[in-house]
Design a protein around this motif. Structure first.
Motif, PDB file in Angstrom:
ATOM      1  N   LEU A  23       0.830  -1.206   0.000  1.00  0.00           N
ATOM      2  CA  LEU A  23       0.000   0.000   0.000  1.00  0.00           C
ATOM      3  C   LEU A  23       0.864   1.254   0.000  1.00  0.00           C
ATOM      4  CD1 LEU A  23      -2.888  -0.946   2.443  1.00  0.00           C
ATOM      5  CD2 LEU A  23      -3.029  -0.646  -0.028  1.00  0.00           C
ATOM      6  N   ALA A  24       1.942   1.245   0.771  1.00  0.00           N
ATOM      7  CA  ALA A  24       2.837   2.399   0.807  1.00  0.00           C
ATOM      8  C   ALA A  24       3.456   2.645  -0.562  1.00  0.00           C
ATOM      9  CB  ALA A  24       3.917   2.192   1.859  1.00  0.00           C
ATOM     10  N   GLU A  25       3.851   1.576  -1.237  1.00  0.00           N
ATOM     11  CA  GLU A  25       4.411   1.714  -2.585  1.00  0.00           C
ATOM     12  C   GLU A  25       3.372   2.249  -3.552  1.00  0.00           C
ATOM     13  OE1 GLU A  25       6.159  -1.990  -3.775  1.00  0.00           O
ATOM     14  OE2 GLU A  25       7.569  -1.999  -2.110  1.00  0.00           O
ATOM     15  N   GLU A  26       2.135   1.790  -3.435  1.00  0.00           N
ATOM     16  CA  GLU A  26       1.066   2.279  -4.297  1.00  0.00           C
ATOM     17  C   GLU A  26       0.788   3.750  -4.042  1.00  0.00           C
ATOM     18  OE1 GLU A  26      -2.518  -0.034  -4.246  1.00  0.00           O
ATOM     19  OE2 GLU A  26      -1.445  -1.905  -4.565  1.00  0.00           O
ATOM     20  N   VAL A  27       0.813   4.157  -2.783  1.00  0.00           N
ATOM     21  CA  VAL A  27       0.581   5.562  -2.450  1.00  0.00           C
ATOM     22  C   VAL A  27       1.671   6.431  -3.058  1.00  0.00           C
ATOM     23  CG1 VAL A  27       0.555   7.209  -0.532  1.00  0.00           C
ATOM     24  CG2 VAL A  27      -0.780   5.114  -0.379  1.00  0.00           C
ATOM     25  N   VAL A  28       2.922   5.985  -2.951  1.00  0.00           N
ATOM     26  CA  VAL A  28       4.032   6.746  -3.543  1.00  0.00           C
ATOM     27  C   VAL A  28       3.858   6.834  -5.048  1.00  0.00           C
ATOM     28  CG1 VAL A  28       6.529   6.687  -3.984  1.00  0.00           C
ATOM     29  CG2 VAL A  28       5.652   6.229  -1.689  1.00  0.00           C
ATOM     30  N   LEU A  29       3.524   5.714  -5.679  1.00  0.00           N
ATOM     31  CA  LEU A  29       3.338   5.701  -7.128  1.00  0.00           C
ATOM     32  C   LEU A  29       2.185   6.603  -7.542  1.00  0.00           C
ATOM     33  CD1 LEU A  29       4.205   4.496  -9.839  1.00  0.00           C
ATOM     34  CD2 LEU A  29       2.600   2.631  -9.425  1.00  0.00           C
ATOM     35  N   LEU A  30       1.063   6.515  -6.838  1.00  0.00           N
ATOM     36  CA  LEU A  30      -0.083   7.367  -7.166  1.00  0.00           C
ATOM     37  C   LEU A  30       0.226   8.845  -6.933  1.00  0.00           C
ATOM     38  CD1 LEU A  30      -2.984   5.181  -5.744  1.00  0.00           C
ATOM     39  CD2 LEU A  30      -2.510   5.667  -8.157  1.00  0.00           C
ATOM     40  N   THR A  31       1.006   9.145  -5.918  1.00  0.00           N
ATOM     41  CA  THR A  31       1.408  10.529  -5.672  1.00  0.00           C
ATOM     42  C   THR A  31       2.277  11.041  -6.812  1.00  0.00           C
ATOM     43  OG1 THR A  31       1.343  10.106  -3.301  1.00  0.00           O
ATOM     44  CG2 THR A  31       2.536  12.062  -4.011  1.00  0.00           C
ATOM     45  N   GLU A  32       3.198  10.211  -7.283  1.00  0.00           N
ATOM     46  CA  GLU A  32       4.043  10.611  -8.413  1.00  0.00           C
ATOM     47  C   GLU A  32       3.206  10.826  -9.668  1.00  0.00           C
ATOM     48  OE1 GLU A  32       7.025   7.602  -8.802  1.00  0.00           O
ATOM     49  OE2 GLU A  32       8.059   8.201  -6.967  1.00  0.00           O
ATOM     50  N   ILE A  33       2.236   9.947  -9.905  1.00  0.00           N
ATOM     51  CA  ILE A  33       1.360  10.098 -11.081  1.00  0.00           C
ATOM     52  C   ILE A  33       0.571  11.394 -10.969  1.00  0.00           C
ATOM     53  CG2 ILE A  33      -0.655   9.140 -12.259  1.00  0.00           C
ATOM     54  CD1 ILE A  33       0.468   6.350 -11.559  1.00  0.00           C
ATOM     55  N   ARG A  34       0.035  11.685  -9.797  1.00  0.00           N
ATOM     56  CA  ARG A  34      -0.724  12.919  -9.584  1.00  0.00           C
ATOM     57  C   ARG A  34       0.137  14.147  -9.851  1.00  0.00           C
ATOM     58  NH1 ARG A  34      -1.527  14.245  -3.718  1.00  0.00           N
ATOM     59  NH2 ARG A  34       0.572  14.955  -4.156  1.00  0.00           N
ATOM     60  N   ASP A  35       1.352  14.110  -9.320  1.00  0.00           N
ATOM     61  CA  ASP A  35       2.240  15.245  -9.518  1.00  0.00           C
ATOM     62  C   ASP A  35       2.592  15.424 -10.989  1.00  0.00           C
ATOM     63  OD1 ASP A  35       2.133  15.659  -6.810  1.00  0.00           O
ATOM     64  OD2 ASP A  35       4.081  14.711  -6.399  1.00  0.00           O
ATOM     65  N   LEU A  36       2.831  14.311 -11.700  1.00  0.00           N
ATOM     66  CA  LEU A  36       3.114  14.393 -13.131  1.00  0.00           C
ATOM     67  C   LEU A  36       1.928  14.954 -13.899  1.00  0.00           C
ATOM     68  CD1 LEU A  36       5.065  11.069 -13.830  1.00  0.00           C
ATOM     69  CD2 LEU A  36       5.901  13.391 -14.139  1.00  0.00           C
ATOM     70  N   LEU A  37       0.718  14.511 -13.535  1.00  0.00           N
ATOM     71  CA  LEU A  37      -0.475  15.034 -14.204  1.00  0.00           C
ATOM     72  C   LEU A  37      -0.648  16.527 -13.928  1.00  0.00           C
ATOM     73  CD1 LEU A  37      -3.010  12.117 -13.658  1.00  0.00           C
ATOM     74  CD2 LEU A  37      -2.003  12.869 -15.824  1.00  0.00           C
ATOM     75  N   ARG A  38      -0.355  16.953 -12.711  1.00  0.00           N
ATOM     76  CA  ARG A  38      -0.456  18.385 -12.379  1.00  0.00           C
ATOM     77  C   ARG A  38       0.539  19.197 -13.201  1.00  0.00           C
ATOM     78  NH1 ARG A  38      -0.954  18.592  -5.817  1.00  0.00           N
ATOM     79  NH2 ARG A  38      -3.151  18.043  -5.730  1.00  0.00           N
ATOM     80  N   THR A  39       1.765  18.690 -13.304  1.00  0.00           N
ATOM     81  CA  THR A  39       2.760  19.449 -14.080  1.00  0.00           C
ATOM     82  C   THR A  39       2.409  19.462 -15.554  1.00  0.00           C
ATOM     83  OG1 THR A  39       4.159  17.495 -14.262  1.00  0.00           O
ATOM     84  CG2 THR A  39       4.638  19.029 -12.469  1.00  0.00           C
ATOM     85  N   GLN A  40       1.882  18.346 -16.065  1.00  0.00           N
ATOM     86  CA  GLN A  40       1.485  18.324 -17.485  1.00  0.00           C
ATOM     87  C   GLN A  40       0.294  19.222 -17.721  1.00  0.00           C
ATOM     88  OE1 GLN A  40       0.850  14.208 -18.460  1.00  0.00           O
ATOM     89  NE2 GLN A  40       3.029  13.752 -18.661  1.00  0.00           N
ATOM     90  N   THR A  41      -0.661  19.229 -16.806  1.00  0.00           N
ATOM     91  CA  THR A  41      -1.847  20.074 -16.949  1.00  0.00           C
ATOM     92  C   THR A  41      -1.459  21.529 -16.824  1.00  0.00           C
ATOM     93  OG1 THR A  41      -3.159  18.308 -15.960  1.00  0.00           O
ATOM     94  CG2 THR A  41      -4.178  20.470 -16.082  1.00  0.00           C
ATOM     95  N   GLY A  42      -0.554  21.844 -15.897  1.00  0.00           N
ATOM     96  CA  GLY A  42      -0.087  23.225 -15.728  1.00  0.00           C
ATOM     97  C   GLY A  42       0.688  23.709 -16.932  1.00  0.00           C
ATOM     98  N   ALA A  43       1.513  22.862 -17.508  1.00  0.00           N
ATOM     99  CA  ALA A  43       2.295  23.223 -18.697  1.00  0.00           C
ATOM    100  C   ALA A  43       1.386  23.395 -19.893  1.00  0.00           C
ATOM    101  CB  ALA A  43       3.345  22.154 -18.978  1.00  0.00           C
ATOM    102  N   ALA A  44       0.361  22.566 -20.019  1.00  0.00           N
ATOM    103  CA  ALA A  44      -0.553  22.671 -21.145  1.00  0.00           C
ATOM    104  C   ALA A  44      -1.402  23.922 -21.033  1.00  0.00           C
ATOM    105  CB  ALA A  44      -1.461  21.437 -21.199  1.00  0.00           C
TER     106      ALA A  44
END
Length: 140
Positions: free
Chosen positions: A115-136
């Protein structure tokens, strides 16, 4: 009727019970050896009489004959039952409970790590989506 019997006999509880009876019969020699070879001599050493079977009392009957009541057999049976029960509890049940507890804790630790690994992975995905959405949105 036969189908019901077949379902009953192949049910898990009945099979578990059959296995338990067979293992119990095989294990009785081990427990009897422990009680007869160690615990009863220890009691005999402590109190001086490990064999209670000779304890008896006599009562005369109405014909003038005496009848022997061997209460020692009952006492011996109760002591053997208590000793065998204690041996099974302390040498089988407690260790198995401890192993099950350790196994359960290990499984919970593995789940928590996953679960901890999944949370880290999901947090990274969220952050990547935020940066991509912000850049777009800045490119528009």
């Amino acid at each position: 009727m036969l189908q019901g019997f077949k379902e009953f006999i192949t049910r898990g509880n009945v099979l578990d019970l059959a296995v338990a009876v067979v293992i119990g019969a095989a294990f009785s020699g081990v427990i009897s050896g422990l009680v007869d070879g160690f615990i009863m001599p220890l009691i005999g050493w402590l109190i001086g009489a490990p064999d209670f079977t000779e304890i008896a009392f006599y009562l005369p009957n109405w014909q003038g004959e005496t009848t022997k009541f061997q209460i020692g057999l009952f006492i011996q049976g109760v002591i053997m039952f208590l000793l065998i029960s204690a041996a099974i509890y302390f040498f089988v049940i407690l260790p198995i409970k401890k192993l099950q507890s350790l196994r359960k804790q290990a499984e919970e630790d593995v789940v928590e790590e996953a679960l901890a690994e999944e949370v880290v992975l999901l947090t990274e995905i969220r952050d990547l989506l935020r940066t991509q959405t912000g850049a777009a949105s800045q490119n528009r």
